[in-house]
Motif scaffolding. Structure first.
Motif, PDB file in Angstrom:
ATOM      1  N   ASN A 113     -39.426 -43.874  16.645  1.00 26.21           N
ATOM      2  CA  ASN A 113     -38.560 -43.646  17.802  1.00 26.21           C
ATOM      3  C   ASN A 113     -37.097 -43.790  17.406  1.00 26.21           C
ATOM      4  OD1 ASN A 113     -38.026 -46.388  17.625  1.00 26.21           O
ATOM      5  ND2 ASN A 113     -39.310 -46.931  19.371  1.00 26.21           N
ATOM      6  N   TRP A 114     -36.216 -43.864  18.392  1.00 30.81           N
ATOM      7  CA  TRP A 114     -34.772 -43.876  18.141  1.00 30.81           C
ATOM      8  C   TRP A 114     -34.314 -45.045  17.281  1.00 30.81           C
ATOM      9  CZ3 TRP A 114     -31.887 -47.967  19.898  1.00 30.81           C
ATOM     10  CH2 TRP A 114     -32.500 -48.800  20.840  1.00 30.81           C
ATOM     11  N   THR A 115     -35.120 -46.084  17.172  1.00 29.76           N
ATOM     12  CA  THR A 115     -34.724 -47.230  16.350  1.00 29.76           C
ATOM     13  C   THR A 115     -34.984 -47.016  14.866  1.00 29.76           C
ATOM     14  OG1 THR A 115     -36.869 -48.320  16.568  1.00 29.76           O
ATOM     15  CG2 THR A 115     -35.204 -48.832  18.252  1.00 29.76           C
ATOM     16  N   SER A 116     -35.578 -45.885  14.495  1.00 24.37           N
ATOM     17  CA  SER A 116     -35.991 -45.651  13.114  1.00 24.37           C
ATOM     18  C   SER A 116     -35.057 -44.750  12.320  1.00 24.37           C
ATOM     19  CB  SER A 116     -37.400 -45.051  13.110  1.00 24.37           C
ATOM     20  OG  SER A 116     -38.296 -45.929  13.749  1.00 24.37           O
ATOM     21  N   SER A 117     -33.872 -44.476  12.839  1.00 24.63           N
ATOM     22  CA  SER A 117     -32.956 -43.588  12.116  1.00 24.63           C
ATOM     23  C   SER A 117     -32.526 -44.179  10.779  1.00 24.63           C
ATOM     24  CB  SER A 117     -31.741 -43.252  12.971  1.00 24.63           C
ATOM     25  OG  SER A 117     -31.076 -44.431  13.364  1.00 24.63           O
ATOM     26  N   GLY A 118     -32.598 -45.489  10.631  1.00 24.89           N
ATOM     27  CA  GLY A 118     -32.269 -46.129   9.357  1.00 24.89           C
ATOM     28  C   GLY A 118     -33.194 -45.678   8.236  1.00 24.89           C
ATOM     29  N   LYS A 119     -34.446 -45.334   8.594  1.00 25.47           N
ATOM     30  CA  LYS A 119     -35.366 -44.824   7.576  1.00 25.47           C
ATOM     31  C   LYS A 119     -34.824 -43.529   6.980  1.00 25.47           C
ATOM     32  CE  LYS A 119     -39.475 -46.656   9.858  1.00 25.47           C
ATOM     33  NZ  LYS A 119     -40.689 -46.278  10.611  1.00 25.47           N
ATOM     34  N   LEU A 120     -34.338 -42.626   7.840  1.00 26.56           N
ATOM     35  CA  LEU A 120     -33.781 -41.358   7.367  1.00 26.56           C
ATOM     36  C   LEU A 120     -32.539 -41.614   6.521  1.00 26.56           C
ATOM     37  CD1 LEU A 120     -33.950 -38.277   7.390  1.00 26.56           C
ATOM     38  CD2 LEU A 120     -32.631 -38.296   9.509  1.00 26.56           C
ATOM     39  N   MET A 121     -31.704 -42.544   6.950  1.00 30.49           N
ATOM     40  CA  MET A 121     -30.506 -42.877   6.186  1.00 30.49           C
ATOM     41  C   MET A 121     -30.899 -43.421   4.811  1.00 30.49           C
ATOM     42  SD  MET A 121     -27.344 -45.394   7.198  1.00 30.49           S
ATOM     43  CE  MET A 121     -28.395 -46.818   7.378  1.00 30.49           C
ATOM     44  N   GLY A 122     -31.919 -44.264   4.755  1.00 27.89           N
ATOM     45  CA  GLY A 122     -32.383 -44.799   3.487  1.00 27.89           C
ATOM     46  C   GLY A 122     -32.938 -43.731   2.570  1.00 27.89           C
ATOM     47  N   LEU A 123     -33.623 -42.749   3.134  1.00 27.46           N
ATOM     48  CA  LEU A 123     -34.186 -41.666   2.327  1.00 27.46           C
ATOM     49  C   LEU A 123     -33.113 -40.731   1.779  1.00 27.46           C
ATOM     50  CD1 LEU A 123     -37.290 -40.763   4.523  1.00 27.46           C
ATOM     51  CD2 LEU A 123     -37.321 -41.761   2.223  1.00 27.46           C
ATOM     52  N   ALA A 124     -31.955 -40.691   2.424  1.00 33.98           N
ATOM     53  CA  ALA A 124     -30.890 -39.767   1.998  1.00 33.98           C
ATOM     54  C   ALA A 124     -30.493 -39.991   0.546  1.00 33.98           C
ATOM     55  CB  ALA A 124     -29.670 -39.913   2.912  1.00 33.98           C
ATOM     56  N   GLY A 125     -30.538 -41.214   0.075  1.00 34.77           N
ATOM     57  CA  GLY A 125     -30.177 -41.520  -1.309  1.00 34.77           C
ATOM     58  C   GLY A 125     -31.137 -40.940  -2.331  1.00 34.77           C
ATOM     59  N   TYR A 126     -32.330 -40.551  -1.879  1.00 34.52           N
ATOM     60  CA  TYR A 126     -33.319 -39.985  -2.791  1.00 34.52           C
ATOM     61  C   TYR A 126     -33.284 -38.458  -2.804  1.00 34.52           C
ATOM     62  CZ  TYR A 126     -35.221 -44.669  -2.994  1.00 34.52           C
ATOM     63  OH  TYR A 126     -35.371 -46.017  -3.191  1.00 34.52           O
ATOM     64  N   GLY A 127     -32.420 -37.866  -2.012  1.00 35.62           N
ATOM     65  CA  GLY A 127     -32.339 -36.406  -1.936  1.00 35.62           C
ATOM     66  C   GLY A 127     -31.731 -35.795  -3.187  1.00 35.62           C
ATOM     67  N   ASN A 128     -31.937 -34.502  -3.351  1.00 39.05           N
ATOM     68  CA  ASN A 128     -31.375 -33.755  -4.478  1.00 39.05           C
ATOM     69  C   ASN A 128     -30.451 -32.686  -3.918  1.00 39.05           C
ATOM     70  OD1 ASN A 128     -30.725 -32.268  -6.702  1.00 39.05           O
ATOM     71  ND2 ASN A 128     -32.840 -31.791  -7.290  1.00 39.05           N
ATOM     72  N   PRO A 129     -29.140 -32.915  -3.910  1.00 37.81           N
ATOM     73  CA  PRO A 129     -28.218 -31.935  -3.321  1.00 37.81           C
ATOM     74  C   PRO A 129     -28.173 -30.621  -4.092  1.00 37.81           C
ATOM     75  CG  PRO A 129     -27.003 -33.660  -4.451  1.00 37.81           C
ATOM     76  CD  PRO A 129     -28.445 -34.065  -4.446  1.00 37.81           C
ATOM     77  N   ASP A 130     -28.623 -30.613  -5.345  1.00 36.21           N
ATOM     78  CA  ASP A 130     -28.611 -29.375  -6.127  1.00 36.21           C
ATOM     79  C   ASP A 130     -29.646 -28.380  -5.632  1.00 36.21           C
ATOM     80  OD1 ASP A 130     -26.608 -30.459  -7.711  1.00 36.21           O
ATOM     81  OD2 ASP A 130     -28.052 -31.317  -9.135  1.00 36.21           O
ATOM     82  N   GLY A 131     -30.582 -28.836  -4.842  1.00 32.51           N
ATOM     83  CA  GLY A 131     -31.629 -27.955  -4.338  1.00 32.51           C
ATOM     84  C   GLY A 131     -31.211 -27.134  -3.130  1.00 32.51           C
TER      85      GLY A 131
END
Length: 148
Positions: A113-131
């Protein structure tokens, strides 16, 4: 009632309230953390103004635009202020929040729910912007950009 700025720093924000409740002060400011000092009163400063002051006053700038972006627990999600040697002037508070959009995306992705946006923020560091390619935005020399 108009209160004057603090006598120890005339550029500090005008207090929004004074708290003299000894029990509340002790609960908020554990005397053990302050050499067992127990202040008789504390000055309460508006949340965003406190953020702006803590960024501008020690910055070393004589003048600056100060942008505070925060949650909206106090009804304000962003504040634009003008800092000068005379203090801070709030130019515009904003109640709309990009954080709400972020929370909606997190919920849509199934992260909770709305309290879980921190999970998405935490996952952002694992992204690959070159893709990913943002073809609609092209950088120009000097830092400007244009839409394609």
């Amino acid at each position: 009632m108009t209160r004057s700025p603090s006598p120890f720093n005339p550029a500090w924000p005008t207090p929004s309230d004074i708290c003299t409740d000894a029990e509340l002060i002790t609960e908020l400011l554990d005397p053990a953390l302050f050499g067992h000092h127990r202040p008789r009163q504390v000055t309460v400063v508006e949340h965003h103004l406190a953020h702006a002051a803590s960024a501008f006053h020690p910055s070393g700038f004589d003048e600056a635009a100060v942008l505070v972006v925060d949650g909206s627990g106090d009804g304000v999600s962003a504040t634009l202020a003008h800092g000068t040697a005379d203090g801070l002037t709030v130019l515009r508070p904003f109640s709309q929040s990009l954080g709400w959009f972020y929370e909606t995306v997190a919920e849509h992705l199934g992260l909770g729910n709305w309290t879980s946006s921190g999970k998405l923020m935490g996952l952002a560091g694992y992204g690959n912007p070159d893709g990913y390619t943002l073809d609609f935005l092209t950088a120009r020399a000097g830092g400007s950009s244009r839409r394609s």
